[in-house]
Motif scaffolding. Structure first.
Motif, PDB file in Angstrom:
ATOM      1  N   THR A 191      34.204  48.332   9.754  1.00 14.55           N
ATOM      2  CA  THR A 191      35.138  47.530  10.544  1.00 14.55           C
ATOM      3  C   THR A 191      35.764  46.418   9.714  1.00 14.55           C
ATOM      4  OG1 THR A 191      33.272  46.156  11.268  1.00 14.55           O
ATOM      5  CG2 THR A 191      33.910  47.964  12.692  1.00 14.55           C
ATOM      6  N   LEU A 192      35.081  45.992   8.662  1.00 17.19           N
ATOM      7  CA  LEU A 192      35.621  44.930   7.829  1.00 17.19           C
ATOM      8  C   LEU A 192      36.882  45.364   7.098  1.00 17.19           C
ATOM      9  CD1 LEU A 192      34.776  42.015   7.069  1.00 17.19           C
ATOM     10  CD2 LEU A 192      33.716  42.957   5.017  1.00 17.19           C
ATOM     11  N   VAL A 193      37.022  46.654   6.844  1.00 16.84           N
ATOM     12  CA  VAL A 193      38.141  47.179   6.053  1.00 16.84           C
ATOM     13  C   VAL A 193      39.283  47.650   6.942  1.00 16.84           C
ATOM     14  CG1 VAL A 193      38.773  48.878   4.272  1.00 16.84           C
ATOM     15  CG2 VAL A 193      36.488  47.887   4.291  1.00 16.84           C
ATOM     16  N   ALA A 194      38.988  48.053   8.175  1.00 16.70           N
ATOM     17  CA  ALA A 194      39.965  48.751   9.014  1.00 16.70           C
ATOM     18  C   ALA A 194      41.248  47.960   9.215  1.00 16.70           C
ATOM     19  CB  ALA A 194      39.329  49.085  10.367  1.00 16.70           C
ATOM     20  N   GLY A 195      41.142  46.704   9.646  1.00 21.17           N
ATOM     21  CA  GLY A 195      42.346  45.923   9.910  1.00 21.17           C
ATOM     22  C   GLY A 195      43.188  45.705   8.677  1.00 21.17           C
ATOM     23  N   SER A 196      42.536  45.457   7.541  1.00 15.07           N
ATOM     24  CA  SER A 196      43.275  45.167   6.309  1.00 15.07           C
ATOM     25  C   SER A 196      44.021  46.391   5.794  1.00 15.07           C
ATOM     26  CB  SER A 196      42.310  44.654   5.238  1.00 15.07           C
ATOM     27  OG  SER A 196      41.648  43.486   5.667  1.00 15.07           O
ATOM     28  N   VAL A 197      43.400  47.560   5.863  1.00 18.22           N
ATOM     29  CA  VAL A 197      44.067  48.748   5.341  1.00 18.22           C
ATOM     30  C   VAL A 197      45.213  49.168   6.260  1.00 18.22           C
ATOM     31  CG1 VAL A 197      42.504  50.390   6.463  1.00 18.22           C
ATOM     32  CG2 VAL A 197      43.706  51.054   4.396  1.00 18.22           C
ATOM     33  N   VAL A 198      45.078  48.950   7.559  1.00 16.08           N
ATOM     34  CA  VAL A 198      46.192  49.258   8.466  1.00 16.08           C
ATOM     35  C   VAL A 198      47.366  48.319   8.188  1.00 16.08           C
ATOM     36  CG1 VAL A 198      46.928  49.251  10.877  1.00 16.08           C
ATOM     37  CG2 VAL A 198      44.749  50.274  10.247  1.00 16.08           C
ATOM     38  N   MET A 199      47.065  47.074   7.890  1.00 16.71           N
ATOM     39  CA  MET A 199      48.125  46.140   7.511  1.00 16.71           C
ATOM     40  C   MET A 199      48.841  46.624   6.250  1.00 16.71           C
ATOM     41  SD  MET A 199      47.837  42.202   6.228  1.00 16.71           S
ATOM     42  CE  MET A 199      47.168  42.813   4.675  1.00 16.71           C
ATOM     43  N   ASP A 227      28.489  34.626   7.056  1.00 23.03           N
ATOM     44  CA  ASP A 227      29.372  35.777   6.877  1.00 23.03           C
ATOM     45  C   ASP A 227      28.594  37.061   6.735  1.00 23.03           C
ATOM     46  OD1 ASP A 227      31.500  34.149   7.049  1.00 23.03           O
ATOM     47  OD2 ASP A 227      31.759  33.922   4.874  1.00 23.03           O
ATOM     48  N   SER A 228      27.475  36.983   6.030  1.00 22.18           N
ATOM     49  CA  SER A 228      26.716  38.203   5.798  1.00 22.18           C
ATOM     50  C   SER A 228      26.158  38.739   7.092  1.00 22.18           C
ATOM     51  CB  SER A 228      25.578  37.931   4.800  1.00 22.18           C
ATOM     52  OG  SER A 228      24.659  36.997   5.343  1.00 22.18           O
ATOM     53  N   GLU A 229      25.732  37.838   7.989  1.00 18.97           N
ATOM     54  CA  GLU A 229      25.178  38.303   9.252  1.00 18.97           C
ATOM     55  C   GLU A 229      26.232  38.998  10.095  1.00 18.97           C
ATOM     56  OE1 GLU A 229      21.921  34.669   9.609  1.00 18.97           O
ATOM     57  OE2 GLU A 229      23.473  34.942  11.123  1.00 18.97           O
ATOM     58  N   SER A 230      27.411  38.356  10.183  1.00 16.45           N
ATOM     59  CA  SER A 230      28.449  38.952  11.013  1.00 16.45           C
ATOM     60  C   SER A 230      28.956  40.261  10.443  1.00 16.45           C
ATOM     61  CB  SER A 230      29.617  37.966  11.171  1.00 16.45           C
ATOM     62  OG  SER A 230      30.160  37.698   9.905  1.00 16.45           O
ATOM     63  N   ASP A 231      29.150  40.300   9.130  1.00 20.07           N
ATOM     64  CA  ASP A 231      29.700  41.512   8.518  1.00 20.07           C
ATOM     65  C   ASP A 231      28.712  42.657   8.560  1.00 20.07           C
ATOM     66  OD1 ASP A 231      32.100  40.296   7.975  1.00 20.07           O
ATOM     67  OD2 ASP A 231      31.403  39.524   6.042  1.00 20.07           O
ATOM     68  N   SER A 232      27.435  42.344   8.308  1.00 20.95           N
ATOM     69  CA  SER A 232      26.463  43.431   8.338  1.00 20.95           C
ATOM     70  C   SER A 232      26.281  43.946   9.747  1.00 20.95           C
ATOM     71  CB  SER A 232      25.126  42.948   7.754  1.00 20.95           C
ATOM     72  OG  SER A 232      24.637  41.862   8.526  1.00 20.95           O
ATOM     73  N   ALA A 233      26.399  43.017  10.730  1.00 23.16           N
ATOM     74  CA  ALA A 233      26.282  43.453  12.118  1.00 23.16           C
ATOM     75  C   ALA A 233      27.424  44.369  12.495  1.00 23.16           C
ATOM     76  CB  ALA A 233      26.251  42.239  13.047  1.00 23.16           C
TER      77      ALA A 233
END
Length: 995
Positions: free
Chosen positions: A196-204, A684-690
């Motif tokens: 999910t961390l990559v999805a928005g950026s690659v669509v942009m 950040d690590s907690e949110s991203d890993s979650a």
């Protein structure tokens, strides 16, 4: 012990009493002064061998940037620490470089090899920061390096690095659009990412680079729909907007049956429909029956993927981010069945289109509260006006009466306009609304009275003969109302219907003639019109008054008023010279005017996408893309079917030895180094890993989430390899302890570039800002204005030509057609490659074109005609001497060798005193490269700046040296094979450095 005291102890002294201590809170503002000595202290701290001092200095510098202070002069001191081993210092250095890399491109290029090493750093934050800095250097010389870095980062094991790679794609595309094909391959690879961390950026990145490649979305459509709920908020907005456009091309219109019924007239009557539909003939009824039967025979069945999108976006209506809610609302508005759009009772445009009973139960929800901002109040007024009908109009008008008492004057004016629209749309309440507005004419507030006069004027035009008393009452208000628009409206009304008030109109003209010279221009014009109409209808009483008014207007300062008076005098007062036109004066002035239609300012916006800037402005904004129409036949849904394969990501393909090393010490997701995790990244690590685990991508980050035991298996070869690695580390530590001069290390970094000179030289871009020149002014061009600049990019059709970029702007109200060049006049040897003809330039639009000119290494102007379908304009383009060159890359030794061969007659030397703002290296480089299209040459001395280039046509070498001395003194040396070029160049550079 503070960092400053430690620094002072190291220097062998203590701080003076009057000097501020640097250890206090950087946010206090005490350290941000225009005193440049403090910057010198920061430079000394950055040159220190102690990491604590470097860290303190970097914290202050980043704090300065956060407060909006300029820290660009610290760039050389900061960039030296890019290879610092302290992870905290390195992070802050990269933060600084991202901010200033684009401004200080020459210095950033010197450390590019260090950034390349940073791409291999064990810490994912350093890898991402290095890529971010690399993509911030806007120089075409490093396009191949950037492309390679993006490709490697797209396969990185860290989702954060892959996200950064997606962000770098649009930057590279804007720098070099020719890389589009390779970038599409990277986008396709990143679209398959399950994080999910990559999805928005690659669509942009997809939307920026290749929005037309809709085939890339097919196999990722369902994955994006399912990941949407876990993507960060701004990524959700980008994905929702992209999926809206995708759905409009891949699914059928869910309201297709309803639209068929509406076309046939089989649905409900329109909101303001009349009973005339009952008198239709039999043929039309039969057509309706056929359409209704067709709709029943072929019921619409929604595609499961269409329903998946609507179902997965609906929960986002509860998002805390207003942009996300807006994106979901526009998605439902454009994609959902009308029955489901009722969920979104947020937008006035929805109420404009769907008023048939949908919003009746929610009428009170649109009542205005005192706490609502003005723009929300206006939108609610629009909704209430759109929902008004014979049943609820009395309730709505009572609500409007309350709003008129508000202290918000803009809101009161909008309410009065809304009352006028209700009176126009519903004839039964027209008299009631008109009487209510007349009562407002006695209001103490001048703005309320003025707005009421304007609305009453429009309502009276519908039935003026029934309301002569109101016209008389308004005529009496001319003594009190001072708002120009209101006074002008009253005068127009009296003049237009003067036959209904024959006794009052001449008296009004008499009063207006007395105050004519003190009135506003808009009122003066209406006084002249009133005089002309009364002269034609009642000349006995008003003849002298009319002549008096026209004589006053004849000498008015405003030329519009003078022209109007001159025109009217010739028209209404017949003379021998007036001609036949005076016979038609009454038909011109007293012609019947159609009654105005009071329309909402939000009308006819349905052709713009809801929530877009174009929809807000009701005009097509730059970059707006039309929403695709629904397809007539459903495309093949099987393109979204994806075979499930257990594939191993590239970043997990490593040797067994590397796997065993990862098992020995497994790090948290956002680890600062191999052995420890930084506290600053814990959240950040907690949110991203979650988010990664929720999307089913836990296996991708399995190497960074927990600890495991050491492998029991081992071999002698592995132990030998480990011993060799330890020896190499010790050897590197010894080398690092040796002091390396700053300039020597920077030159070494530059020489580490993996590109040859032949690749570098043709693609160097200047660091200066391109200057625009005016080719055609909009007044001279009758609304067409043209600006041009020398783009300093290679002109691909002909390498001997200078690329001239032209911007055409049509400020006129009519379209301009067939923009092209004709009658080109050039000096001997010069050539021109014309720009392609621009067939249509709509009113208010802007177009770009590129032409090539071979100036033959001279500053002679290129003259030609710029032609449209109606006019021809003579224009010319004359280049500054600095634009006749292209930059080349030379090493320091090559520069000295070439300079030695251009001594004597090919050398010009001038002494100068630098401008007070131009006494540092950065300013000198910026001003020289602005004056001439040259590239920076590495130099071992910090008191010399060197530049090199060749002329475009003859490839004659041009070398420039600026040697600085004490107190602003400097020496400029230009070595040039063509002395004419060199002489003119010296003048331009001297002017740039001394002013």
């Amino acid at each position: 012990m503070s960092a400053s005291s430690a620094f002072n102890d190291e220097k062998g002294g203590s701080s003076s009493v009057g000097e501020p201590e640097y250890g206090h809170d950087p946010a206090s503002g005490g350290i941000f002064s225009s005193d440049y000595k403090r910057h010198d202290d920061l430079k000394e701290m950055l040159d220190s061998n102690k990491d604590s001092l470097k860290l303190e200095a970097m914290k202050r510098i980043v704090a300065m940037i956060a407060r909006g202070k300029n820290a660009s002069d610290l760039f050389p001191a900061v960039v030296k620490n890019v290879a610092c081993k302290n992870i905290e210092v390195k992070k802050l250095v990269y933060v600084y470089l991202v901010r200033y890399a684009e401004e200080q491109q020459d210095l950033a290029l010197l450390s590019i090899s260090t950034f390349q090493r940073g791409l291999k750093d064990p810490n994912q934050l350093i890898r991402a920061s290095a890529l971010r800095v690399l993509s911030s250097i806007r120089v075409t010389i490093i396009v191949p390096i950037m492309m390679l870095a993006i490709k490697e980062a797209a396969s990185d094991m860290s989702p954060y690095v892959r996200k950064t790679a997606a962000h770098a794609i649009p930057k590279l595309y804007s720098l070099d659009p020719e890389q589009k094909d390779q970038l599409i391959e990277v986008i396709e690879k990143l679209l398959a990412d399950k994080t999910t961390l990559v999805a928005g950026s690659v669509v942009m990145a997809f939307e920026e680079v290749c929005p037309e490649r809709i085939d890339l979305i097919h196999k990722n459509y369902r994955k994006l729909c399912n990941l949407l709920i876990d993507v960060e908020e701004w990524g959700q907005v980008v994905i929702i907007n992209m999926l809206t456009r995708y759905a409009r091309t891949q699914f059928l219109n869910p309201n297709i049956n309803e639209s068929l019924l509406e076309e046939g007239g089989g649905g409900e009557k329109t909101f303001y429909g009349s009973d005339e539909d009952e008198d239709e003939d039999e043929e039309e009824k039969e057509k309706k029956a056929e359409v209704a039967a067709m709709a029943k025979r072929k019921p619409y069945v929604m595609d499961p993927d269409h329903r998946l999108l609507l179902r997965n976006t609906k929960p986002l209506l509860q998002s805390r981010n207003a942009a996300v809610v807006m994106a979901v609302a526009q998605l439902y508005f454009h994609l959902a069945p009308k029955a489901e759009v009722a969920l979104l009772i947020l937008f006035e445009m929805i109420s404009t289109l769907y008023t048939c009973g949908m919003f009746e139960p929610y009428l009170k929800s649109f009542y205005i509260r005192s706490t609502d901002p003005t723009q929300i109040k206006v939108l609610k007024l629009e909704v209430l006006t759109n929902l008004a009908n014979e049943t609820n109009i009395s309730t709505i008008l009572r609500e409007f009466q309350t709003y008129i008492k508000s202290m918000d004057k803009d809101f009161v004016a909008a309410t009065i306009q809304a009352i006028g629209r209700c009176a126009t749309n519903i004839g039964e309440v027209r008299d009631t609304c008109l009487n209510g507005l007349v009562q407002l004419l006695s209001n103490r507030d001048e703005l309320v009275v003025a707005e009421s006069v304007v609305v009453i004027k429009k309502l009276l035009q519908m039935q003026p003969e029934k309301h002569s008393d109101i016209i008389k009452h308004m005529a009496k208000l001319t003594d009190n109302i001072q708002v120009p628009m209101a006074r002008a409206s009253i005068l127009w009304l009296i003049g237009e219907y003067c036959e209904h008030v024959p006794k009052i109109a001449p008296d009004v003209l008499r009063k207006m003639a007395k105050s004519f010279t003190n009135e506003e221009d808009i009122v003066k014009l209406q006084i002249i019109n009133l005089a002309a109409k009364l002269y034609l209808t009642n000349s006995k009483q008003t003849k002298l008054l009319t002549q008096y008014v026209l004589n006053l207007a004849k000498y008015d300062q405003n030329y519009d008023i003078r022209d109007r008076a001159r025109f009217i005098r010739q028209l209404i007062v017949p003379t021998e010279k007036s001609g036949a036109l005076s016979k038609y004066a009454k038909k011109l002035f007293l012609a019947l005017k159609p009654a105005p239609v009071l329309e909402s300012p939000f009308k006819d916006r349905d052709h713009f996408q809801l929530g877009s800037l174009s929809h807000l402005l009701n005009a097509k904004a730059g970059g707006y893309q039309e929403l695709p129409d629904w397809p007539e036949a459903a495309p093949d849904p099987s393109v979204r079917n994806v075979e499930v394969k257990e594939s191993v990501p590239e970043w997990t393909k490593c040797s067994s030895r590397e796997k065993r090393k990862e098992k020995k010490v497994e790090k948290p997701f956002y680890s600062d180094s191999e052995g420890e995790s930084g506290p600053t990244e814990s959240a950040d690590s907690e949110s991203d890993s979650a988010s990664g685990s929720e999307s089913g991508s836990g296996s991708e980050e399995s190497g960074s989430g927990s600890e495991s035991e050491e492998s029991e298996e081992g071999s002698e070869s592995e132990e030998e390899e480990e011993e060799e690695e330890e020896k190499d580390k010790k050897k590197k530590k010894k080398e690092l302890k040796k002091p390396v001069p700053e300039t020597e290390s920077l030159v070494t970094d530059l020489e580490g570039l993996s590109l040859s000179d032949s690749v570098l030289s043709p693609t160097i871009a200047p660091s200066s800002v391109l200057k625009n020149y005016e080719l055609l002014h909009r007044i001279t061009g009758e609304g067409l204005s043209v600006e041009y600049c020398f783009s300093r990019q290679p002109f691909s059709p002909d390498a001997n030509m200078v690329a001239v970029q032209m911007q055409f702007t049509n400020s006129a109200t009519s379209d301009t057609k067939n923009l092209h060049m004709e009658d080109v006049k050039l000096q001997s040897g010069m050539r021109v490659k014309e720009f392609p003809e621009i067939e249509l330039l709509s009113a208010g639009e802007t177009a770009m074109a590129v032409m090539g000119i071979d100036f033959c290494d001279s500053t002679q102007a290129a003259n030609f005609q710029l032609c449209t379908h109606t006019r021809k304009f003579f224009v010319s383009i004359q280049p500054p001497v600095g634009e006749l060159m292209r930059p080349i890359f030379l090493t320091e030794n090559e520069f000295k060798k070439e300079q030695g061969q251009l001594m004597g007659m090919n050398e010009i030397t001038e002494k100068l005193t630098l401008d007070a703002k131009c006494r540092n290296e950065h300013a000198i480089v910026q001003r020289v490269t602005t004056a001439a299209n040259l590239s920076r040459v590495p130099c071992g001395s910090d008191k010399e700046c060197r530049f090199a280039g060749r002329t475009v046509t003859s490839s004659s070498l041009v070398l420039v040296t600026v040697a600085t001395k004490e107190e602003g003194a400097a020496q400029l040396t230009v070595n040039c094979e063509k002395m004419v070029i060199g002489t003119m160049l010296v003048k331009d550079i001297l002017l740039a450095l001394t002013q």
